[in-house]
Design a protein around this motif. Structure first.
Motif, PDB file in Angstrom:
ATOM      1  N   ARG A 265     -35.292  34.150-136.393  1.00  0.00           N
ATOM      2  CA  ARG A 265     -35.354  34.025-137.844  1.00  0.00           C
ATOM      3  C   ARG A 265     -36.110  32.760-138.263  1.00  0.00           C
ATOM      4  O   ARG A 265     -36.431  31.905-137.438  1.00  0.00           O
ATOM      5  CB  ARG A 265     -33.949  34.013-138.464  1.00  0.00           C
ATOM      6  CG  ARG A 265     -33.032  32.927-137.948  1.00  0.00           C
ATOM      7  CD  ARG A 265     -31.889  32.647-138.913  1.00  0.00           C
ATOM      8  NE  ARG A 265     -32.383  32.045-140.150  1.00  0.00           N
ATOM      9  CZ  ARG A 265     -31.627  31.475-141.068  1.00  0.00           C
ATOM     10  NH1 ARG A 265     -30.321  31.451-140.925  1.00  0.00           N
ATOM     11  NH2 ARG A 265     -32.154  30.915-142.150  1.00  0.00           N
ATOM     12  N   ASP A 266     -36.380  32.671-139.562  1.00  0.00           N
ATOM     13  CA  ASP A 266     -37.064  31.520-140.134  1.00  0.00           C
ATOM     14  C   ASP A 266     -36.073  30.690-140.947  1.00  0.00           C
ATOM     15  O   ASP A 266     -35.114  31.224-141.493  1.00  0.00           O
ATOM     16  CB  ASP A 266     -38.209  31.994-141.047  1.00  0.00           C
ATOM     17  CG  ASP A 266     -39.153  32.935-140.325  1.00  0.00           C
ATOM     18  OD1 ASP A 266     -39.610  32.575-139.234  1.00  0.00           O
ATOM     19  OD2 ASP A 266     -39.404  34.043-140.844  1.00  0.00           O
ATOM     20  N   TYR A 267     -36.342  29.395-141.033  1.00  0.00           N
ATOM     21  CA  TYR A 267     -35.498  28.501-141.823  1.00  0.00           C
ATOM     22  C   TYR A 267     -36.369  27.828-142.883  1.00  0.00           C
ATOM     23  O   TYR A 267     -37.450  27.333-142.572  1.00  0.00           O
ATOM     24  CB  TYR A 267     -34.857  27.443-140.923  1.00  0.00           C
ATOM     25  CG  TYR A 267     -33.936  28.044-139.887  1.00  0.00           C
ATOM     26  CD1 TYR A 267     -32.570  28.148-140.117  1.00  0.00           C
ATOM     27  CD2 TYR A 267     -34.436  28.532-138.688  1.00  0.00           C
ATOM     28  CE1 TYR A 267     -31.721  28.712-139.182  1.00  0.00           C
ATOM     29  CE2 TYR A 267     -33.601  29.106-137.737  1.00  0.00           C
ATOM     30  CZ  TYR A 267     -32.245  29.196-137.992  1.00  0.00           C
ATOM     31  OH  TYR A 267     -31.414  29.761-137.066  1.00  0.00           O
TER      32      TYR A 267
ATOM     33  N   TYR B 187     -28.285  34.268-132.972  1.00  0.00           N
ATOM     34  CA  TYR B 187     -29.742  34.333-132.821  1.00  0.00           C
ATOM     35  C   TYR B 187     -30.163  34.005-131.399  1.00  0.00           C
ATOM     36  O   TYR B 187     -29.398  33.427-130.633  1.00  0.00           O
ATOM     37  CB  TYR B 187     -30.418  33.414-133.829  1.00  0.00           C
ATOM     38  CG  TYR B 187     -30.136  33.852-135.244  1.00  0.00           C
ATOM     39  CD1 TYR B 187     -30.817  34.938-135.790  1.00  0.00           C
ATOM     40  CD2 TYR B 187     -29.138  33.253-135.999  1.00  0.00           C
ATOM     41  CE1 TYR B 187     -30.541  35.386-137.060  1.00  0.00           C
ATOM     42  CE2 TYR B 187     -28.845  33.704-137.278  1.00  0.00           C
ATOM     43  CZ  TYR B 187     -29.546  34.770-137.802  1.00  0.00           C
ATOM     44  OH  TYR B 187     -29.261  35.222-139.058  1.00  0.00           O
TER      45      TYR B 187
ATOM     46  N   SER C 127     -40.206  28.141-138.418  1.00  0.00           N
ATOM     47  CA  SER C 127     -40.164  29.480-137.836  1.00  0.00           C
ATOM     48  C   SER C 127     -39.839  29.326-136.356  1.00  0.00           C
ATOM     49  O   SER C 127     -39.829  28.226-135.819  1.00  0.00           O
ATOM     50  CB  SER C 127     -41.502  30.182-138.045  1.00  0.00           C
ATOM     51  OG  SER C 127     -42.523  29.472-137.395  1.00  0.00           O
TER      52      SER C 127
END
Lengths: 500, 500
Positions: free
Chosen positions: A21-23, A130, B52
């Motif tokens: 995932r992206d933050y 994740y 990312s």
């Protein structure tokens, strides 16, 4: 050819691989702030930073994942052009063992180091689980002293308080694998029963989720779980299983009482006795430094899942309650754990090198801090200088330059300026505290409009034109020369902060 | 079985994979400090953090590496258990395109973001050339305004000064790919000659290392390099090649002059004219904000190697001189570069999304700061509390706890305390500013010895016993109760710093 051109081109999917995932924005900066607080404590304790690469050789990494059921899974690995196998690190401990073995002649001994960074697990992703996540570790390599273990515990306690977990909301529990070995010896299991020992470990590690009968079943002949699937038992006899459960229930009201209870379950076992002495020494050292049982306490129920621990093990649990997905209260639970592992470096060098350390689950701890309202939620969006006249971009850029030079986060609107409403929606999305407007009239009069967007936010969705918007009460006309001072004052009135 | 046991076990090599390395202590914290300064400026400019994952699908990454000679090499890739191909990101721009395409409905437009982190290249490692390294990027997605490009240039200028590169020691050069396209059109090359265009790009990118004759050869029929190997030429006619070289020589004394020179080489080309107008607009915006040619200037020789740029390109060069490995003076050279790339997001969405941005070569810039003496070299080792009496570990731990609570980095010696000389050698290796000693006599008298190790460092190699060591002049006897105050004073006298 003509046909080819009409064919819809194959487009790549705009998605990360499954389980990644992206933050964005505050997620990143809050994590960085927390890591800075953590490594600040580590540094003050004399630990030195180490950053090893994300990629290691498969042979150097070895297989030390908790999931012993799938010893060949769990890592992302591939072959180099020279056919050598490389893999992404799955934790920060295996790379430390490699680094220490490689550089042991140049590094101080003992070597206290901290590392922080992403690790990767090739596991089935799930909700909140994740395949890339952060760890933040502190380890001491080359000291067999229990003072090193006690230090890791006090370090962990100080770290939790430094990031904002108040005393009373966490507890660090300490146990010793040697005591468990003593118990197993006493009930008739020897060192050769490695599989059974690891089965016992894994079962105890789940103890808080199961009742005594279920645990007895798992330790002996197995049981059906709630889905009806049969889970194989570890294969102990009932009496042996009861011995194990007596052990994990041997936690008293204070450390002294726990030590007495433990001395009863280890019988005459020499290894058990050694473990008990180690726990006693840790308790003594911690007490001398003022760490009482409200922060760090001996607890017989802690074993940790990893097979490689050889002595003291520790676990930090957050004890405040949260609501789970079904609205039931439960304790937040574990955010860090570790222990002594005296054999990892030996894999490389053939010589025993004692080591002990802790790993913080960064994302878990960050979630806990958000839960406790410890992360700063002040809007930190930039001041947005709007573009009323696209030919005067240089003027607007000069305004943001002034604001930035004064330490105020600011930007000019860089989209198509035609629709002014879009500029306001943009400022909204940016959580901007203040918008700055200067059209031709304002320019002629040497003034600018500044607008408190926090105040105006409720109405902004319905506003389409700059005329309506200017009519709102949160807007002020100020002298162009006072831009920096007035914007800063408006941000402060709204409860925000500027860098300077 | 007995034979098996005698066999020497196969031990893993304690080495990272070829081309990877570890970073220790100050290397890590100095990089972090620099990144914090850089992202501080990015943040003040209104850019938001994005992190990312290190892993992307191969299809999402695409192939945008500068090394077009090996289009299938350059990335570390492997197959998932579902046979899907995954790869480590090779830069931070390709993931940004994927992230923006995926989240474009939730993200503000324009979207200013910064990212920092490791990237991986599966390339042949060389001296100072590693297969994992850091980048630190700032990009604006969704704005076609030249103000976005001008902003990236001023951001880069402010960033270099913020990390400690003084004005005058760097220059940011700006050019435009459209001007180059205009030149190519003028000399008779059309858009269909993509291979030739990229060949011209790569040749110009090396222009500073070659003389005019060598460049002409490379642009036409090729040449032998110093090793005798023949390098194929791009295939231009001599007159065309001269046109290209005239273009890259079209830099005047100031931006106005450069614009005039460029307008001569683009002839009637519409695309060239458009590029010229864009450069003019950038120059105007920068001038209005006070960025003169001593910081950011138009320069016809800059093209950047990457194929995907479509408009303005920029490059930051450090102009101070260093000595190369052979002792010759040369300019430090490029530390950052970027440009406008309007096609990367389109790969995913089918719609053109304008974007522009810059990437800083973190390790290069860090090396430059070390070269300029800008990184803090004050010894930041911990105070070491020595262990004279191993039964009194709790006392020593209490001392370090006091020091740490006062913000002083401190640790107790955790190795075998038997040989006191080893403790001092350890403190030396740790670059410890102060050692603390308390034996039985000192305990009885309520005092401790503190020792300025910076002063004592020269002699310490020859000292074996604590008696000799105590005789040194840099040692003081102080009251136990004054430990914190006296240690802090000693560190300050030595020019060091404490947290508090």
């Amino acid at each position: 050819m003509a046909k080819d051109k009409k064919k819809k081109p194959m487009r790549p999917k705009a998605l990360p691989p499954k389980g990644f995932r992206d933050y964005f924005g505050a997620e990143v900066s809050q994590r960085n702030e927390m890591l800075e607080a953590i490594t600040g404590v580590y540094h003050r304790y004399g630990f030195d930073a180490l950053e090893s690469s994300g990629v290691e050789t498969v042979e150097a990494l070895g297989k030390f994942l908790p999931d012993v059921d799938r010893p060949n899974a769990g890592v992302f690995a591939w072959q180099d052009e020279d056919d050598a196998w490389m893999a992404l690190r799955y934790d920060l401990t295996a790379p430390l063992a490699r680094v220490y073995a490689q550089h042991r002649n140049e590094l101080p001994t003992p070597y206290r180091r901290y590392s922080t960074g992403p690790v990767w697990r090739n596991e089935k992703p799930g909700p909140g689980r994740y395949r890339q996540f952060y760890q933040c570790d502190a380890d001491t390599v080359g000291s067999s002293s229990m003072a090193a273990d006690a230090e890791i515990c006090s370090l962990l306690s100080d770290t939790l308080e430094a990031v904002g977990i108040p005393r009373g909301d966490y507890i660090i529990r300490v146990n010793n694998r040697k005591v468990l070995d003593g118990v197993l010896e006493t009930i008739g299991l020897t060192e050769d029963n490695q599989d059974i020992k690891e089965g016992v470990l894994r079962t105890i590690d789940k103890a808080d989720k199961l009742d005594r009968q279920q645990l007895l079943a798992l330790l002996t002949s197995g049981r059906k779980d709630s889905s009806g699937a049969f889970i194989d038992g570890v294969g102990l006899q009932l009496q042996q299983a009861e011995g194990v459960l007596d052990f994990i229930a041997s936690t008293g009201g204070d450390n002294q009482e726990t030590l007495e209870l433990l001395s009863q379950v280890i019988g005459d076992s020499a290894i058990g006795q050694k473990g008990l002495e180690e726990l006693e020494e840790i308790a003594l050292l911690l007490k001398a430094q003022g760490y009482q049982e409200d922060r760090i306490k001996l607890d017989a129920s802690v074993v940790r899942g990893l097979g490689y621990y050889t002595g003291p093990v520790y676990e930090a649990e957050l004890t405040f309650e949260i609501l789970d997905e079904k609205g039931r209260k439960r304790q937040f639970g574990s955010v860090a754990g570790g222990g002594r592992y005296d054999d990892l470096v030996e894999r490389f060098t053939g010589q025993k090198v004692p080591a002990t350390g802790v790993s913080i689950g960064v994302d878990r701890l960050l979630a806990a801090l958000r839960e406790k309202g410890r992360m700063d939620h002040t809007a930190k969006g930039p001041v947005v200088v709007t573009v009323m006249d696209r030919d005067r971009m240089a003027d607007y850029q000069a305004m943001v330059a002034e604001l930035r030079n004064a330490g105020i986060r600011a930007e000019v609107y860089l989209g198509n300026p035609k629709n002014f409403g879009n500029q306001l929606k943009y400022a909204d999305k940016r959580e901007s505290p203040v918008a700055v407007i200067q059209g031709g009239d304002e320019l002629a009069a040497g003034v600018v409009q500044i607008k408190d967007l926090a105040l105006g936010a409720r109405l902004s969705a319905e506003i389409e034109t700059s005329e309506e918007w200017k009519a709102q009460p949160a807007q002020m006309e100020i002298k162009r020369a006072d831009l920096v001072a007035e914007v800063r004052a408006m941000i402060k009135r709204a409860g925000g902060e500027t860098d300077a």
